[in-house]
Design a protein around this motif. Sequence first.
Motif, mmCIF file in Angstrom:
data_model
loop_
_atom_site.group_PDB
_atom_site.id
_atom_site.type_symbol
_atom_site.label_atom_id
_atom_site.label_comp_id
_atom_site.label_asym_id
_atom_site.label_seq_id
_atom_site.Cartn_x
_atom_site.Cartn_y
_atom_site.Cartn_z
ATOM 1 N N THR A 6 -8.873 -4.586 1.940
ATOM 2 C CA THR A 6 -7.660 -4.402 1.151
ATOM 3 C C THR A 6 -6.712 -5.539 1.503
ATOM 4 O O THR A 6 -6.720 -6.048 2.627
ATOM 5 N N CYS A 7 -5.933 -5.943 0.531
ATOM 6 C CA CYS A 7 -5.033 -7.076 0.726
ATOM 7 C C CYS A 7 -3.620 -6.683 0.295
ATOM 8 O O CYS A 7 -3.398 -6.311 -0.859
ATOM 9 N N TRP A 8 -2.692 -6.727 1.229
ATOM 10 C CA TRP A 8 -1.290 -6.411 0.972
ATOM 11 C C TRP A 8 -0.543 -7.733 0.821
ATOM 12 O O TRP A 8 -0.508 -8.548 1.732
ATOM 13 N N MET A 9 0.036 -7.940 -0.375
ATOM 14 C CA MET A 9 0.627 -9.234 -0.717
ATOM 15 C C MET A 9 2.091 -9.071 -1.107
ATOM 16 O O MET A 9 2.447 -9.169 -2.284
ATOM 17 N N PRO A 10 2.959 -8.820 -0.143
ATOM 18 C CA PRO A 10 4.373 -8.631 -0.476
ATOM 19 C C PRO A 10 4.992 -9.897 -1.037
ATOM 20 O O PRO A 10 4.624 -11.014 -0.645
ATOM 21 N N CYS A 11 5.904 -9.707 -1.965
ATOM 22 C CA CYS A 11 6.651 -10.828 -2.543
ATOM 23 C C CYS A 11 8.021 -10.275 -2.907
ATOM 24 O O CYS A 11 8.239 -9.841 -4.035
ATOM 25 N N TYR A 12 8.906 -10.255 -1.937
ATOM 26 C CA TYR A 12 10.209 -9.595 -2.074
ATOM 27 C C TYR A 12 10.009 -8.131 -2.448
ATOM 28 O O TYR A 12 10.705 -7.588 -3.307
ATOM 29 N N SER A 13 9.035 -7.505 -1.838
ATOM 30 C CA SER A 13 8.724 -6.096 -2.090
ATOM 31 C C SER A 13 9.765 -5.200 -1.429
ATOM 32 O O SER A 13 10.459 -5.611 -0.491
ATOM 33 N N SER A 14 9.862 -3.970 -1.915
ATOM 34 C CA SER A 14 10.847 -3.037 -1.394
ATOM 35 C C SER A 14 10.431 -2.489 -0.032
ATOM 36 O O SER A 14 9.248 -2.535 0.338
ATOM 37 N N GLN A 15 11.400 -1.946 0.678
ATOM 38 C CA GLN A 15 11.109 -1.323 1.963
ATOM 39 C C GLN A 15 10.149 -0.160 1.793
ATOM 40 O O GLN A 15 9.276 0.074 2.626
ATOM 41 N N GLU A 16 10.305 0.563 0.681
ATOM 42 C CA GLU A 16 9.413 1.694 0.418
ATOM 43 C C GLU A 16 7.981 1.219 0.218
ATOM 44 O O GLU A 16 7.031 1.878 0.655
ATOM 45 N N ASP A 17 7.803 0.067 -0.433
ATOM 46 C CA ASP A 17 6.461 -0.502 -0.586
ATOM 47 C C ASP A 17 5.829 -0.751 0.783
ATOM 48 O O ASP A 17 4.675 -0.386 1.032
ATOM 49 N N TYR A 18 6.586 -1.385 1.660
ATOM 50 C CA TYR A 18 6.092 -1.677 3.005
ATOM 51 C C TYR A 18 5.687 -0.400 3.729
ATOM 52 O O TYR A 18 4.611 -0.320 4.334
ATOM 53 N N GLU A 19 6.561 0.602 3.657
ATOM 54 C CA GLU A 19 6.307 1.845 4.382
ATOM 55 C C GLU A 19 5.105 2.589 3.817
ATOM 56 O O GLU A 19 4.296 3.151 4.571
ATOM 57 N N CYS A 20 4.970 2.594 2.494
ATOM 58 C CA CYS A 20 3.841 3.293 1.869
ATOM 59 C C CYS A 20 2.525 2.596 2.165
ATOM 60 O O CYS A 20 1.499 3.250 2.406
ATOM 61 N N VAL A 21 2.511 1.262 2.131
ATOM 62 C CA VAL A 21 1.291 0.527 2.475
ATOM 63 C C VAL A 21 0.908 0.801 3.924
ATOM 64 O O VAL A 21 -0.266 1.051 4.235
ATOM 65 N N GLU A 22 1.894 0.777 4.806
ATOM 66 C CA GLU A 22 1.620 1.028 6.227
ATOM 67 C C GLU A 22 1.033 2.426 6.429
ATOM 68 O O GLU A 22 0.074 2.603 7.197
ATOM 69 N N GLU A 23 1.590 3.415 5.719
ATOM 70 C CA GLU A 23 1.087 4.782 5.853
ATOM 71 C C GLU A 23 -0.322 4.907 5.287
ATOM 72 O O GLU A 23 -1.181 5.586 5.859
ATOM 73 N N LEU A 24 -0.577 4.249 4.157
ATOM 74 C CA LEU A 24 -1.914 4.278 3.553
ATOM 75 C C LEU A 24 -2.944 3.666 4.484
ATOM 76 O O LEU A 24 -4.025 4.235 4.699
ATOM 77 N N VAL A 25 -2.626 2.504 5.023
ATOM 78 C CA VAL A 25 -3.561 1.802 5.907
ATOM 79 C C VAL A 25 -3.851 2.645 7.148
ATOM 80 O O VAL A 25 -5.004 2.755 7.589
ATOM 81 N N LYS A 26 -2.820 3.271 7.692
ATOM 82 C CA LYS A 26 -2.989 4.096 8.885
ATOM 83 C C LYS A 26 -3.784 5.354 8.574
ATOM 84 O O LYS A 26 -4.731 5.702 9.296
#
Length: 248
Positions: free
Chosen positions: A53-73
Amino acid sequence: MELKAYLDYLVEFIQETVHNAHADGVVVGVSGGIDSAVVAMIAKKAFPDHYLTCWMPCYSSQEDYECVEELVKTGDLKTLTVDLASTFDALTSTIKDQTFDLSSLATANLKARLRMTTLYGVGQTKNYLVLGTDNADEWYIGYFTKYGDGGVDVVPLVHLLKGEVSQAASLLNVPQRIIDRKPSAGLWAEQTDENEIGYSYEEIDRYLLTKSHDNPQLVERIETLHKNSAHKRKGAIQPLQFERIFEK
């Protein structure tokens, strides 16, 4: 067919598609949204040792970061992080230096196209196919970026309505926070899919399921979007075949 059985079929379908392409596995971009979360979980089932899986933030929201982190975990997913903000800035700045300003929509879609460029760079390097995340609603109305999130090798969810994707997410143990959040392409601040489309996914689901609706404005809107986006679901437009004349 029950949804669980269909998800099992998708795993086998992806495995067969990769085998037929003489590839080694699959890569999928994750965004913190439900569609990419479902595809990521399916990808891992299909190729436990050969997926990424590839997470490619580009001025992404804090919620995006948190949701990706939770999904990966939660999913124990193998993930590559590629921050595209500086690349995005460099490209838009270079174009602007030519005294040409991109439109706001073109600028937003540039993020999706940079992400797909990244996925194909990774995919080609590892000999992986790129999995798309578009569902049936998005595919029908063309709610995806041409040569961005629409430019993929395989679209596993293309026959699942948005509500069915939500059900699939529950079956695949996607975090509830991701299931419950408002769908967003994340192309600009506070953007949501339903506000941009003008109708809820539940309404679109109902129309696509029955091809009827008591709101004629919705029907017109959906069918107009479908017609105008036909080019997105096809390859490059070609002229008529050249008829060669051979002298006897």
